[in-house]
Design a protein around this motif. Structure first.
Motif, mmCIF file in Angstrom:
data_model
loop_
_atom_site.group_PDB
_atom_site.id
_atom_site.type_symbol
_atom_site.label_atom_id
_atom_site.label_comp_id
_atom_site.label_asym_id
_atom_site.label_seq_id
_atom_site.Cartn_x
_atom_site.Cartn_y
_atom_site.Cartn_z
ATOM 1 N N ALA A 55 0.833 -1.195 0.000
ATOM 2 C CA ALA A 55 0.000 0.000 0.000
ATOM 3 C C ALA A 55 0.873 1.253 0.000
ATOM 4 N N ALA A 56 0.247 2.350 -0.341
ATOM 5 C CA ALA A 56 0.975 3.632 -0.338
ATOM 6 C C ALA A 56 1.033 4.163 1.087
ATOM 7 N N GLY A 57 1.841 3.508 1.904
ATOM 8 C CA GLY A 57 1.954 3.905 3.303
ATOM 9 C C GLY A 57 2.699 5.211 3.458
ATOM 10 N N ILE A 58 2.731 5.709 4.676
ATOM 11 C CA ILE A 58 3.435 6.947 4.997
ATOM 12 C C ILE A 58 4.787 6.578 5.578
ATOM 13 N N ARG A 59 5.863 6.990 4.918
ATOM 14 C CA ARG A 59 7.215 6.645 5.339
ATOM 15 C C ARG A 59 7.898 7.893 5.892
ATOM 16 N N VAL A 60 8.283 7.828 7.160
ATOM 17 C CA VAL A 60 8.879 8.979 7.832
ATOM 18 C C VAL A 60 10.255 8.609 8.355
ATOM 19 N N GLY A 61 11.280 9.356 7.949
ATOM 20 C CA GLY A 61 12.622 9.182 8.491
ATOM 21 C C GLY A 61 12.801 10.091 9.693
ATOM 22 N N GLU A 140 13.718 -3.162 1.881
ATOM 23 C CA GLU A 140 12.919 -4.358 1.619
ATOM 24 C C GLU A 140 12.048 -4.703 2.822
ATOM 25 N N THR A 141 12.582 -4.502 4.022
ATOM 26 C CA THR A 141 11.795 -4.710 5.230
ATOM 27 C C THR A 141 10.607 -3.756 5.266
ATOM 28 N N MET A 142 10.825 -2.533 4.849
ATOM 29 C CA MET A 142 9.762 -1.547 4.797
ATOM 30 C C MET A 142 8.641 -2.017 3.862
ATOM 31 N N LEU A 143 9.002 -2.559 2.712
ATOM 32 C CA LEU A 143 8.004 -3.041 1.765
ATOM 33 C C LEU A 143 7.230 -4.221 2.338
ATOM 34 N N LEU A 144 7.910 -5.106 3.049
ATOM 35 C CA LEU A 144 7.225 -6.235 3.684
ATOM 36 C C LEU A 144 6.234 -5.748 4.742
ATOM 37 N N CYS A 145 6.655 -4.755 5.531
ATOM 38 C CA CYS A 145 5.772 -4.218 6.570
ATOM 39 C C CYS A 145 4.527 -3.585 5.958
ATOM 40 N N GLU A 146 4.711 -2.874 4.862
ATOM 41 C CA GLU A 146 3.556 -2.268 4.202
ATOM 42 C C GLU A 146 2.622 -3.330 3.646
ATOM 43 N N ALA A 147 3.196 -4.401 3.084
ATOM 44 C CA ALA A 147 2.367 -5.489 2.575
ATOM 45 C C ALA A 147 1.606 -6.180 3.699
ATOM 46 N N ALA A 148 2.170 -6.125 4.915
ATOM 47 C CA ALA A 148 1.520 -6.740 6.083
ATOM 48 C C ALA A 148 0.473 -5.821 6.716
ATOM 49 N N GLY A 149 0.267 -4.642 6.138
ATOM 50 C CA GLY A 149 -0.791 -3.770 6.622
ATOM 51 C C GLY A 149 -0.358 -2.651 7.534
ATOM 52 N N TYR A 150 0.955 -2.442 7.687
ATOM 53 C CA TYR A 150 1.435 -1.315 8.496
ATOM 54 C C TYR A 150 1.451 -0.076 7.596
#
Length: 333
Positions: A55-61, A140-150
Motif C-alpha cells: 500500500a501507499a503507506g506513509i514513510r517517515v525518516g 525491503e523490510t519496509m516493503l514487507l511491513c507495508e504489505a503486512a498492513g502497516y
C-alpha cells in the motif's frame, strides 16, 4: 553434518504476510536479510509476489543528535498514531551495528508502550557493516511491513555520517529532532542534515526547558531561512514538542500529513517513489557485485596485492579499479 532447515513455502509466506501474521512477517524479514543464495532467491520471489499488496503507506525518516530522545519521541508518536487507528512499523538504519553493537537493540525496551501494542512492529537493522547493505535490507523490510498492513513506517537513523542521507532518500518525509539550547554550533548537526529536513522539531519543550526550546526554534527558523529547503513547494517548519509528556506530538504529525499532501499535489511523491525503486535496484546490484568479488577464491586471492599496490602508491586507484574489473572479465571497464 546437520541438515539445513527446509525453506518455507512461498505461498505460506505470502499469505502470512498479507494477513498481518507477525511471526510470518518476522520470518520473511529474516529471509530478506540472509545472504544465502537460496534464501535470496526465495526472498526475491516473495517481494515480487507481494508487489500488488504494498500500500501507499506513509514513510517517515527520523534522526537527531545523541540524547535528543528519538526513542521517547517514537514511543509517543507511535502511541498517538495507534490511537488514531494506524498500524505502525519502526525500523532502524545502523551501519555501525556490527562494530559497536548499535543502540537499536535496546530501543525495543526504551519504547516501552509501543513494544506492547499489537498494532506496532519494531525491528532492528541487520548487523551488516556497510551502509548500502543495511539500507537496502531496510528498504525491503519496509516493503514487507507495508504489505503486512502497516500503513505508517518510521525509519530511525542510529548510525552517523551518511545514514541520515540514506534514510532521507528512502522515506517520504524527513524529520530532524533537536534539543533546546541550540547555541552557535547548531549542536554539531551538519548543515547538510538541516538542508535535508522536511520538518525540524525541538524536543524537551517542557518545564524549565520550555523557554529555551522556543529560543532554539527561533534560531533554527533563522538558519533555515538562510539555507532554504530541499523542495521548492515546501518551507520547512520548526516546531517544539515534548516526547516525554506528548505535548505537541499531534502537531508534529499534522506537519507530516501537510508535507505529504503538498508532495502529492506537486507530483513529487510519486516521482520520488519511482526514483527510489531504481536506486534500490542499483544499490543491491553494487552490493552483490562486491560480495561476488570477495567470495570467489580465484578473485579474492589477487585482491590483497592490488590493494597493497594502491596503498603504497605503486598503482593508481584508476588502474587498480581496472585490474579488479579485469578479474571479472571486463577488460574495457
Amino acid at each position: 553434518m546437520p541438515h539445513a532447515a527446509p525453506l518455507p513455502a512461498l505461498d505460506a509466506l505470502v499469505d502470512g504476510v498479507r494477513n498481518g501474521h507477525r511471526a510470518t512477517l518476522a520470518r520473511a524479514i529474516t529471509l530478506v536479510e540472509s545472504r544465502k543464495p537460496a534464501h535470496r532467491a526465495l526472498a526475491g520471489d516473495l517481494l515480487q509476489a507481494l508487489l500488488p499488496s504494498q500500500a501507499a503507506g506513509i514513510r517517515v525518516g527520523i534522526t537527531g543528535v545523541p540524547g535528543v530522545g528519538k526513542s521517547t519521541t517514537i514511543d509517543s508518536l507511535g502511541g498517538h498514531l495507534i490511537a488514531q487507528g494506524h498500524r505502525v512499523a519502526v525500523l532502524a538504519v545502523d551501519p555501525s551495528s556490527s562494530r559497536t553493537g548499535g543502540s537499536i537493540l535496546g530501543d525495543k525496551t526504551r519504547m516501552g508502550r509501543l513494544a506492547l501494542e499489537e498494532r506496532a512492529f519494531i525491528r532492528p537493522s541487520p548487523a551488516a557493516g556497510t551502509l548500502g547493505g543495511v539500507a537496502a535490507r531496510t528498504r525491503e523490510t519496509m516493503l514487507l511491513c507495508e504489505a503486512a498492513g502497516y500503513d505508517v513506517v518510521l525509519v530511525e537513523t542510529v548510525g552517523v555520517g551518511q545514514s541520515e542521507t540514506a534514510v532521507a532518500d528512502m522515506t517520504d518525509t524527513f524529520l530532524v529532532l533537536m534539543l533546546p539550547g541550540a547555541g552557535d554550533e547548531l549542536q554539531g548537526i551538519k548543515k547538510g542534515i538541516i538542508e535535508l529536513a522536511d520538518i525540524v522539531a525541538v524536543n524537551k519543550a517542557d518545564g524549565a526547558n520550555l523557554t529555551r526550546a522556543k529560543v532554539a526554534a527561533s534560531e533554527y527558523r533563522a538558519a533555515l531561512h538562510v539555507l532554504g529547503g530541499r523542495e521548492p513547494f515546501w518551507s520547512t517548519p520548526v516546531l517544539t514538542y515534548s516526547g516525554l509528556t506528548g505535548e505537541g506530538i499531534a502537531a508534529v504529525w499534522d506537519e507530516v500529513l501537510r508535507h505529504r499532501a503538498a508532495s502529492e499535489a506537486a507530483g513529487a511523491l510519486a516521482a520520488r517513489r519511482r526514483a527510489q525503486q531504481v536506486r534500490w535496484m542499483w544499490t543491491l546490484f553494487d552490493e552483490r557485485v562486491r560480495e561476488k568479488l570477495r567470495a570467489a577464491p580465484s578473485l579474492r586471492a589477487q585482491l590483497p596485492a592490488i590493494e597493497h599496490a594502491v596503498a603504497a602508491g605503486e598503482l593508481s586507484p584508476t588502474l587498480g579499479a581496472s585490474k579488479i574489473a579485469a578479474l571479472f572479465g571486463w577488460p574495457d571497464f
